[in-house]
Scaffold this motif. Structure first.
Motif, mmCIF file in Angstrom:
data_model
loop_
_atom_site.group_PDB
_atom_site.id
_atom_site.type_symbol
_atom_site.label_atom_id
_atom_site.label_comp_id
_atom_site.label_asym_id
_atom_site.label_seq_id
_atom_site.Cartn_x
_atom_site.Cartn_y
_atom_site.Cartn_z
ATOM 1 N N ALA A 218 -15.815 20.715 -1.149
ATOM 2 C CA ALA A 218 -14.410 20.671 -1.585
ATOM 3 C C ALA A 218 -13.646 21.853 -1.013
ATOM 4 N N LEU A 219 -14.260 23.037 -1.083
ATOM 5 C CA LEU A 219 -13.561 24.241 -0.613
ATOM 6 C C LEU A 219 -13.333 24.168 0.896
ATOM 7 N N SER A 220 -14.280 23.554 1.568
ATOM 8 C CA SER A 220 -14.150 23.398 3.005
ATOM 9 C C SER A 220 -12.932 22.512 3.337
ATOM 10 N N GLU A 221 -12.748 21.439 2.582
ATOM 11 C CA GLU A 221 -11.554 20.581 2.802
ATOM 12 C C GLU A 221 -10.268 21.332 2.484
ATOM 13 N N ILE A 222 -10.316 22.107 1.409
ATOM 14 C CA ILE A 222 -9.111 22.869 1.025
ATOM 15 C C ILE A 222 -8.780 23.902 2.107
ATOM 16 N N SER A 223 -9.824 24.400 2.763
ATOM 17 C CA SER A 223 -9.583 25.428 3.802
ATOM 18 C C SER A 223 -8.824 24.855 5.003
ATOM 19 N N ASN A 224 -8.712 23.519 5.073
ATOM 20 C CA ASN A 224 -7.847 22.942 6.120
ATOM 21 C C ASN A 224 -6.377 23.150 5.774
ATOM 22 N N GLN A 225 -6.111 23.383 4.483
ATOM 23 C CA GLN A 225 -4.718 23.603 4.052
ATOM 24 C C GLN A 225 -4.366 25.081 4.013
ATOM 25 N N ASN A 250 -12.448 28.150 8.713
ATOM 26 C CA ASN A 250 -11.332 28.692 7.930
ATOM 27 C C ASN A 250 -11.779 29.338 6.619
ATOM 28 N N ILE A 251 -13.104 29.419 6.436
ATOM 29 C CA ILE A 251 -13.622 30.181 5.282
ATOM 30 C C ILE A 251 -14.275 31.443 5.837
ATOM 31 N N ARG A 267 -4.556 40.418 -5.029
ATOM 32 C CA ARG A 267 -3.105 40.571 -5.248
ATOM 33 C C ARG A 267 -2.303 39.730 -4.252
ATOM 34 N N ASP A 268 -2.780 39.683 -3.011
ATOM 35 C CA ASP A 268 -1.996 39.003 -1.976
ATOM 36 C C ASP A 268 -2.426 37.555 -1.756
ATOM 37 N N SER A 269 -3.354 37.072 -2.574
ATOM 38 C CA SER A 269 -3.808 35.696 -2.336
ATOM 39 C C SER A 269 -2.893 34.693 -3.053
ATOM 40 N N LYS A 270 -2.831 33.508 -2.507
ATOM 41 C CA LYS A 270 -1.932 32.466 -3.049
ATOM 42 C C LYS A 270 -2.634 31.602 -4.081
ATOM 43 N N VAL A 271 -3.969 31.645 -4.062
ATOM 44 C CA VAL A 271 -4.738 30.801 -4.981
ATOM 45 C C VAL A 271 -6.152 31.365 -5.089
ATOM 46 N N ILE A 272 -6.791 31.134 -6.246
ATOM 47 C CA ILE A 272 -8.156 31.636 -6.454
ATOM 48 C C ILE A 272 -9.047 30.497 -6.938
ATOM 49 N N PHE A 273 -10.267 30.439 -6.381
ATOM 50 C CA PHE A 273 -11.305 29.533 -6.879
ATOM 51 C C PHE A 273 -12.458 30.413 -7.332
ATOM 52 N N PRO A 313 -16.894 21.343 -11.936
ATOM 53 C CA PRO A 313 -17.159 21.618 -10.524
ATOM 54 C C PRO A 313 -17.925 20.531 -9.776
ATOM 55 N N ASN A 314 -17.203 19.500 -9.347
ATOM 56 C CA ASN A 314 -17.763 18.600 -8.341
ATOM 57 C C ASN A 314 -16.663 18.333 -7.323
ATOM 58 N N LYS A 315 -17.091 17.892 -6.131
ATOM 59 C CA LYS A 315 -16.151 17.834 -5.008
ATOM 60 C C LYS A 315 -14.895 17.032 -5.322
ATOM 61 N N LYS A 316 -15.085 15.833 -5.856
ATOM 62 C CA LYS A 316 -13.941 14.957 -6.084
ATOM 63 C C LYS A 316 -12.962 15.589 -7.067
ATOM 64 N N ASN A 317 -13.527 16.112 -8.127
ATOM 65 C CA ASN A 317 -12.682 16.687 -9.170
ATOM 66 C C ASN A 317 -11.922 17.922 -8.673
ATOM 67 N N ILE A 318 -12.603 18.769 -7.932
ATOM 68 C CA ILE A 318 -11.947 19.988 -7.422
ATOM 69 C C ILE A 318 -10.760 19.575 -6.536
ATOM 70 N N LEU A 319 -11.004 18.597 -5.664
ATOM 71 C CA LEU A 319 -9.927 18.173 -4.755
ATOM 72 C C LEU A 319 -8.781 17.529 -5.539
ATOM 73 N N ASP A 320 -9.129 16.686 -6.516
ATOM 74 C CA ASP A 320 -8.086 16.016 -7.313
ATOM 75 C C ASP A 320 -7.213 17.046 -8.033
ATOM 76 N N VAL A 321 -7.868 17.978 -8.735
ATOM 77 C CA VAL A 321 -7.093 18.937 -9.533
ATOM 78 C C VAL A 321 -6.282 19.847 -8.608
ATOM 79 N N PHE A 322 -6.910 20.308 -7.539
ATOM 80 C CA PHE A 322 -6.161 21.198 -6.637
ATOM 81 C C PHE A 322 -4.968 20.466 -6.009
ATOM 82 N N ASN A 323 -5.204 19.238 -5.552
ATOM 83 C CA ASN A 323 -4.105 18.526 -4.887
ATOM 84 C C ASN A 323 -2.991 18.142 -5.856
#
Ligand code: UD1
Length: 354
Positions: A218-225, A250-251, A267-273, A313-323
């Motif tokens: 999931a984090l790998s897909e998010i790293s495309n954004q 991108n990670i 402090r300078d990050s836009k999002v945290i996992f 914490p599973n891939k689908k759920n992480i992507l759904d909630v983040f998106n």
């Protein structure tokens, strides 16, 4: 003068104790004795935190190191008992929920020494977490409870503790956060691009390799954004090496960072996992959207009023909630009571009268 032992052991303890120790050291009423169990011992997990938080060296270092839970806790108890015999403290202060918290509180109480627990009353109601066992046992024998959020107060009352021994004082970690942010005001940026931050170390997320890989997917897909920095805990590092995990470009992997560097990066990050307890708290005053990759949290105020979101914490759920939420925070946002940098003063005021 009252002899007070303050015990620390693991990385998340140091920022909770530093601001309190500074004040106790200045006071004429107390003789604070700092005991480090040595649960965390590496320069990067321990020593550098003492330097950056301007903490003096411990009066005793028990140097227990890593081991199974039973062996580590047992070693701490044997050595800590000696320290109690040598110093005859009037009180032992323990913080948080790590094995050191449990070991020192049990030893002290069996010697009839008063125990004060800072960050008391938090409950995830998940007994598969070693920290939950440490919390329940420590609170069951503590004499005084310093609480970071209202849920802690409620949980303790529900468990039958005396209301007059429970003090909602706010969050000591936020005292250190203020101290740290002040020190990094002038530092340069970590990256020219916008970025997010990852930390993962809970046994439930990293010890099972299939689960760990699913989360990383999931984090790998998010790293495309958005580019992601991953500050890697030693437990997680072992798994990465053992299973030869390769990350998408991108990670970016980082060693465990010193306190100030980590604050700077955060402090300078836009999002945290994350699956850390402390980072859920810290992200709230910093107003950074935080996705907590766990099925529960012992820190509900960070969800109700803060910037935290709980994500099974599973891939689908992480992507759904983040998106769904991306880089936004709770419209209900409100800083929890006492998360203002003055918790150490409130604790000292209470210690003066109990
Ligand atoms: C501990 C706490 C956890 C806290 C975390 C923060 C308990 C039960 N868990 O988990 O609540 O969030 O600290 O870091 O107390 N290691 C090193 N160097 C060190 C320390 C540890 O390499 O200085 C390695 C060891 O191989 C060890 C592993 O990390 O086996 C885990 O360390 P341990 O202290 O047992 O638990 P943490 O996972 O760090």
């Amino acid at each position: 003068m009252k002899n007070i032992i303050i015990s620390v052991g693991a990385r998340p303890n140091f920022m909770k104790v530093a601001p309190l120790l500074r004040l106790l050291d200045k006071s004429k009423l107390y003789k604070p004795i700092l005991v480090h169990t040595g649960q965390h011992y590496d320069d990067e997990m321990s020593d550098i935190f003492f330097k950056e938080l301007n903490m003096r060296q411990p009066d005793y270092n028990l140097k227990v190191g890593s081991d199974s839970h039973a062996k580590q806790t047992a070693k701490m108890m044997v050595s800590f008992e000696e320290v109690c015999y040598n110093t005859s403290p009037d009180m032992v202060i323990v913080v948080g929920d790590v094995n050191s918290t449990l070991a020192c509180s049990v030893v002290a109480k069996k010697l009839n020494i008063k125990v004060a627990h800072i960050e008391a009353g938090l409950r995830s109601y998940d007994r598969e977490m070693p920290e939950e066992i440490n919390r329940i046992i420590t609170d069951s024998i503590s004499d005084y409870f310093f609480v970071t959020e209202e849920s802690g107060e409620k949980n303790l009352i529900k468990e039958g503790h005396d209301k007059n021994k429970i003090f909602l004082v706010g969050n000591l970690m936020i005292d250190s956060l203020h101290y740290g942010l002040d020190k990094i005001k002038t530092k340069k940026m970590y990256s020219n691009d916008e970025y997010g931050l990852i930390t993962l170390h809970r046994p439930s997320n990293v010890d099972n390799i299939e689960k760990f890989k699913d989360i990383l997917g999931a984090l790998s897909e998010i790293s495309n954004q958005i580019k992601l920095f991953f500050s890697v805990h030693p437990r997680t590092q072992k798994k990465i090496k053992e299973h030869k995990i390769v990350f998408s470009k991108n990670i970016q992997i980082l060693e465990p960072l010193p306190y100030l560097s980590f604050l700077h990066l955060m402090r300078d990050s836009k999002v945290i996992f994350t699956d850390s307890g402390g980072i859920q708290d810290e992200s709230t005053p910093m107003k950074i959207p935080c996705y907590t990759l766990r099925k529960n949290t012992e820190r509900p105020v960070t969800i109700e009023y803060g910037t935290n979101r709980l994500v099974v914490p599973n891939k689908k759920n992480i992507l759904d909630v983040f998106n769904t939420h991306k880089f936004t925070i709770n419209s209900n946002y409100q800083l929890p009571f006492g998360w203002d940098g003055n918790t150490s003063k409130r604790i000292i005021d209470i210690l003066d009268r109990i």
